[in-house]
Design a protein around this motif. Structure first.
Motif, mmCIF file in Angstrom:
data_model
loop_
_atom_site.group_PDB
_atom_site.id
_atom_site.type_symbol
_atom_site.label_atom_id
_atom_site.label_comp_id
_atom_site.label_asym_id
_atom_site.label_seq_id
_atom_site.Cartn_x
_atom_site.Cartn_y
_atom_site.Cartn_z
ATOM 1 N N TYR A 3 0.831 -1.203 0.000
ATOM 2 C CA TYR A 3 0.000 0.000 0.000
ATOM 3 C C TYR A 3 0.869 1.258 0.000
ATOM 4 O O TYR A 3 0.591 2.216 -0.726
ATOM 5 C CB TYR A 3 -0.935 -0.002 1.209
ATOM 6 N N GLN A 4 1.916 1.268 0.811
ATOM 7 C CA GLN A 4 2.773 2.449 0.898
ATOM 8 C C GLN A 4 3.489 2.732 -0.418
ATOM 9 O O GLN A 4 3.748 3.889 -0.756
ATOM 10 C CB GLN A 4 3.803 2.282 2.027
ATOM 11 N N LYS A 5 3.765 1.676 -1.199
ATOM 12 C CA LYS A 5 4.433 1.880 -2.488
ATOM 13 C C LYS A 5 3.573 2.712 -3.444
ATOM 14 O O LYS A 5 4.083 3.522 -4.209
ATOM 15 C CB LYS A 5 4.747 0.534 -3.143
ATOM 16 N N GLY A 6 2.272 2.481 -3.412
ATOM 17 C CA GLY A 6 1.384 3.182 -4.349
ATOM 18 C C GLY A 6 0.621 4.338 -3.735
ATOM 19 O O GLY A 6 -0.154 5.005 -4.417
ATOM 20 N N ALA A 7 0.846 4.595 -2.434
ATOM 21 C CA ALA A 7 0.080 5.634 -1.749
ATOM 22 C C ALA A 7 0.512 7.017 -2.214
ATOM 23 O O ALA A 7 1.679 7.258 -2.534
ATOM 24 C CB ALA A 7 0.256 5.515 -0.242
ATOM 25 N N TYR A 8 -0.458 7.936 -2.228
ATOM 26 C CA TYR A 8 -0.172 9.318 -2.607
ATOM 27 C C TYR A 8 0.759 9.971 -1.582
ATOM 28 O O TYR A 8 1.687 10.694 -1.924
ATOM 29 C CB TYR A 8 -1.486 10.091 -2.727
ATOM 30 N N ALA A 9 0.508 9.717 -0.315
ATOM 31 C CA ALA A 9 1.335 10.269 0.759
ATOM 32 C C ALA A 9 1.536 9.171 1.805
ATOM 33 O O ALA A 9 0.697 8.290 1.979
ATOM 34 C CB ALA A 9 0.666 11.482 1.384
ATOM 35 N N GLU A 10 2.654 9.233 2.463
ATOM 36 C CA GLU A 10 2.963 8.208 3.461
ATOM 37 C C GLU A 10 1.994 8.333 4.627
ATOM 38 O O GLU A 10 1.835 9.392 5.228
ATOM 39 C CB GLU A 10 4.399 8.366 3.947
ATOM 40 N N GLU A 11 1.303 7.247 4.903
ATOM 41 C CA GLU A 11 0.314 7.217 5.978
ATOM 42 C C GLU A 11 0.567 5.993 6.847
ATOM 43 O O GLU A 11 0.904 4.919 6.333
ATOM 44 C CB GLU A 11 -1.106 7.129 5.399
ATOM 45 N N ASP A 12 0.388 6.137 8.128
ATOM 46 C CA ASP A 12 0.463 5.003 9.031
ATOM 47 C C ASP A 12 -0.896 4.315 9.034
ATOM 48 O O ASP A 12 -1.853 4.793 9.641
ATOM 49 C CB ASP A 12 0.840 5.474 10.438
ATOM 50 N N MET A 13 -0.978 3.176 8.323
ATOM 51 C CA MET A 13 -2.256 2.475 8.186
ATOM 52 C C MET A 13 -2.401 1.325 9.181
ATOM 53 O O MET A 13 -3.341 0.543 9.099
ATOM 54 C CB MET A 13 -2.397 1.933 6.760
ATOM 55 N N THR A 14 -1.478 1.228 10.132
ATOM 56 C CA THR A 14 -1.503 0.083 11.054
ATOM 57 C C THR A 14 -2.739 0.084 11.954
ATOM 58 O O THR A 14 -3.068 -0.933 12.549
ATOM 59 C CB THR A 14 -0.232 0.071 11.924
ATOM 60 N N TYR A 15 -3.440 1.224 12.042
ATOM 61 C CA TYR A 15 -4.656 1.268 12.858
ATOM 62 C C TYR A 15 -5.705 0.291 12.352
ATOM 63 O O TYR A 15 -6.565 -0.178 13.112
ATOM 64 C CB TYR A 15 -5.228 2.682 12.903
ATOM 65 N N LEU A 16 -5.641 -0.056 11.060
ATOM 66 C CA LEU A 16 -6.617 -0.987 10.491
ATOM 67 C C LEU A 16 -6.502 -2.371 11.134
ATOM 68 O O LEU A 16 -7.503 -3.085 11.278
ATOM 69 C CB LEU A 16 -6.410 -1.094 8.977
ATOM 70 N N LYS A 17 -5.308 -2.729 11.516
ATOM 71 C CA LYS A 17 -5.087 -4.038 12.150
ATOM 72 C C LYS A 17 -5.787 -4.114 13.502
ATOM 73 O O LYS A 17 -6.222 -5.202 13.933
ATOM 74 C CB LYS A 17 -3.588 -4.251 12.307
ATOM 75 N N GLU A 18 -5.936 -2.960 14.154
ATOM 76 C CA GLU A 18 -6.618 -2.926 15.451
ATOM 77 C C GLU A 18 -8.131 -2.880 15.282
ATOM 78 O O GLU A 18 -8.877 -3.337 16.150
ATOM 79 C CB GLU A 18 -6.151 -1.694 16.237
ATOM 80 N N VAL A 19 -8.588 -2.348 14.143
ATOM 81 C CA VAL A 19 -10.019 -2.191 13.907
ATOM 82 C C VAL A 19 -10.661 -3.502 13.456
ATOM 83 O O VAL A 19 -11.787 -3.833 13.873
ATOM 84 C CB VAL A 19 -10.263 -1.089 12.854
ATOM 85 N N PHE A 20 -9.966 -4.253 12.591
ATOM 86 C CA PHE A 20 -10.533 -5.489 12.029
ATOM 87 C C PHE A 20 -9.903 -6.704 12.695
ATOM 88 O O PHE A 20 -8.705 -6.731 12.971
ATOM 89 C CB PHE A 20 -10.296 -5.535 10.519
ATOM 90 N N SER A 21 -10.734 -7.720 12.921
ATOM 91 C CA SER A 21 -10.262 -8.909 13.636
ATOM 92 C C SER A 21 -9.283 -9.730 12.816
ATOM 93 O O SER A 21 -8.476 -10.477 13.371
ATOM 94 C CB SER A 21 -11.458 -9.775 14.054
ATOM 95 N N SER A 22 -9.367 -9.625 11.477
ATOM 96 C CA SER A 22 -8.431 -10.347 10.609
ATOM 97 C C SER A 22 -8.293 -9.591 9.292
ATOM 98 O O SER A 22 -9.130 -8.744 8.951
ATOM 99 C CB SER A 22 -8.921 -11.767 10.338
ATOM 100 N N PHE A 23 -7.217 -9.930 8.570
ATOM 101 C CA PHE A 23 -7.019 -9.289 7.277
ATOM 102 C C PHE A 23 -8.133 -9.673 6.320
ATOM 103 O O PHE A 23 -8.583 -8.846 5.513
ATOM 104 C CB PHE A 23 -5.659 -9.681 6.683
ATOM 105 N N ASP A 24 -8.595 -10.917 6.388
ATOM 106 C CA ASP A 24 -9.660 -11.356 5.485
ATOM 107 C C ASP A 24 -10.955 -10.585 5.733
ATOM 108 O O ASP A 24 -11.686 -10.263 4.778
ATOM 109 C CB ASP A 24 -9.899 -12.862 5.650
ATOM 110 N N ASP A 25 -11.262 -10.265 6.996
ATOM 111 C CA ASP A 25 -12.440 -9.446 7.290
ATOM 112 C C ASP A 25 -12.279 -8.054 6.672
ATOM 113 O O ASP A 25 -13.230 -7.494 6.097
ATOM 114 C CB ASP A 25 -12.628 -9.310 8.804
ATOM 115 N N PHE A 26 -11.097 -7.502 6.794
ATOM 116 C CA PHE A 26 -10.803 -6.208 6.192
ATOM 117 C C PHE A 26 -11.018 -6.255 4.683
ATOM 118 O O PHE A 26 -11.671 -5.372 4.100
ATOM 119 C CB PHE A 26 -9.359 -5.826 6.537
ATOM 120 N N ALA A 27 -10.513 -7.294 4.039
ATOM 121 C CA ALA A 27 -10.648 -7.421 2.581
ATOM 122 C C ALA A 27 -12.105 -7.550 2.173
ATOM 123 O O ALA A 27 -12.521 -6.996 1.145
ATOM 124 C CB ALA A 27 -9.846 -8.631 2.082
#
Length: 496
Positions: free
Chosen positions: A93-117
């Motif tokens: 995600y960071q490779k293609g992101a417009y600006a560098e963002e700390d997206m690690t908060y998503l890991k705390e919000v969703f119980s698993s990566f598959d749920d996020f997807a």
């Protein structure tokens, strides 16, 4: 007038406002409108000191995850551990992101990566024009709530507000409803029904977006963008929206009908303003052919009406400019010492044209008018002249189906939306035909087509058959109930 700095002359703007735009279809108009409304949740639909100040949201994290994130499904379908999936996605995600963002908060919000997807896929699949080739920053998630609203952006070296898809037509819609009689009631309903943060899918949007991202600078809508202070069409649009929002319709479904109503009423405003400038007193007429297996005589009349209405705006451009000749100053200019200079001054006062670069003492009154008509009609044809064709097609009113010519041939979505917009619980079918004629100029049955019948343009049987075809179509959609005594009632499925 900063919003007119890029305009060489003011003609379209004097008739319709700045601006109606053909490429901003009803769903984009509503999205721009809702973004403004979200900035005024505490004081909706109010002009203050002849302007509206708002600060749109940008929501770059949300649209980046939804529309600039092509690898999420590949990572989700891999056999890696959940931790490895998150790690790989953060890196990609960071490779293609417009600006560098700390997206690690998503890991705390969703119980698993598959749920996020899965949530990303759900929200992405409900987006407008998901398969279009628009840049990722010009794609829009469905307006599930206040966190799903954001403006159109051009992302290059900076975040630049773009006026291609949010071309100010949503601002015009906002001003229209600010000037409607029942604006206070509508404002409360809109906020209550559409801008609640606790709406279920808005919570999913907020989970991905995190904190809202707003534009750094506020924007201003000048009252001058809409020169018409009062119009019956503003009031009708407001009443239609109130009617829709008061029904027992899920909020997300109501948005579709609000889009339809905005498209229909703004289309009619465009045509009605043209007729007002042309001093044509007859109301707008849209003869609708209800498509059936058999070709009907109404098809040609509907196509003629369509073409007549298509030409209204270009004709009104010439009329608006020529009306300056009725000005007392213009009529007395010929007696001035330098009449050409006086004509130029009056044209500049009225239309902000010609510029100093274009001024010429050789221009007569007639040549000034002819020159501006040519320039104004040429510019008008680029976009505004296409509003009638683009919007009528977008709302399902016009079609070329079974014909080489465009005409008014409403599809099922248009008809269902019309019933929900017009009918409270139930209404006699004949009354329904009369209401849609009086409100929107839609001619379907023989009683509404008497002018055409008495002038021998078509026989009565053709329109009688046409209304029968409509009753059959509505019955197939579950919107008409035929009683044993032969009476037919149009029914609103949400209020039965």
């Amino acid at each position: 007038m900063k919003f007119l700095e890029d305009v060489d002359f003011v003609v379209d703007e004097k008739i319709w406002g700045h601006r109606l735009y053909d490429e901003q279809l009803p769903h984009l108009i509503l999205l721009e409108f809702l973004g403004i409304l979200a900035s005024h949740r505490d004081d909706p639909l109010n002009e203050v000191d002849d302007k509206v100040i708002y600060k749109p949201q940008r929501q770059l994290r949300l649209r980046g995850v939804l529309f600039n994130n092509p690898y999420i499904n590949i990572i989700a379908s891999s056999n890696r551990s959940d931790e490895k999936k998150w790690q790989e996605w953060f890196e990609e995600y960071q490779k293609g992101a417009y600006a560098e963002e700390d997206m690690t908060y998503l890991k705390e919000v969703f119980s698993s990566f598959d749920d996020f997807a899965r949530v990303v896929e759900l929200l992405r699949s409900s987006s407008f024009e998901i398969n279009s080739n628009k840049r990722w920053s010009s794609k829009f998630v469905f307006p599930f709530g206040p966190d799903a609203l954001y403006e159109d952006l051009r992302i290059d070296k900076s975040e630049t507000n773009d006026r291609r898809f949010f071309a100010r037509t949503g601002e015009i819609l906002y001003l229209m409803l600010c000037r409607a009689e029942n604006k206070n009631e509508l404002g409360e309903l809109l906020v209550k029904r559409l801008l609640e943060s606790d709406l279920s899918l808005n919570r999913l949007v907020k989970a991905i977006q995190g904190d809202r991202q707003e534009a750094k600078l506020a924007k201003e809508i000048s009252s001058l963008q809409l020169p018409i202070l009062k119009h019956d069409r503003f009031d009708q649009l407001c009443r239609d929206w109130i009617h829709i929002l008061k029904q027992d319709i899920p909020s997300y479904d109501a948005i579709s009908y609000l889009m339809f109503s905005a498209g229909l009423n703004m289309l009619l405003y465009f045509l009605e303003r043209s007729k007002e400038v042309l001093s044509e007193e007859k109301p707008i007429r849209l003869v609708c052919e209800i498509i059936s297996k058999n070709r009907t005589k109404i098809r040609a009349i509907s196509a003629d009406d369509y073409q007549h209405n298509q030409n209204l705006s270009i004709r009104s451009i010439a009329a608006e400019i020529e009306n300056i000749q009725q000005n007392e100053e213009w009529m007395s200019a010929s007696s001035q010492l330098y009449p050409e200079s006086e004509y130029i001054r009056l044209m500049q006062k009225q239309f902000k044209w010609p510029s100093e670069d274009e001024e010429s003492s050789d221009w007569s009154a007639d040549s000034l008018i002819e020159k501006l008509i040519d320039k104004a009609q040429l510019r008008h044809k680029q976009h505004l002249a296409k509003v009638h064709s683009a919007w009528s097609k977008a709302i399902g009113l016009s079609s070329r189906r079974l014909s080489r010519r465009m005409r008014y041939a409403p599809n099922d979505h248009f008809l269902k939306s019309l019933v929900i917009t017009v009918v409270d619980k139930r209404m006699p079918f004949d009354d329904f035909l009369e209401v849609i004629k009086n409100r929107y100029g839609l001619v379907v049955g023989e009683a509404q087509a008497q002018e055409l019948i008495t002038s021998n343009q078509v026989d009565q049987e053709a329109f009688s058959k046409n209304s029968e075809y409509l009753a059959e179509r509505l019955m197939s959609l579950g919107l008409v109930r035929q009683l044993s005594d032969g009476c037919a009632f149009v029914e609103n499925p949400f209020n039965i």
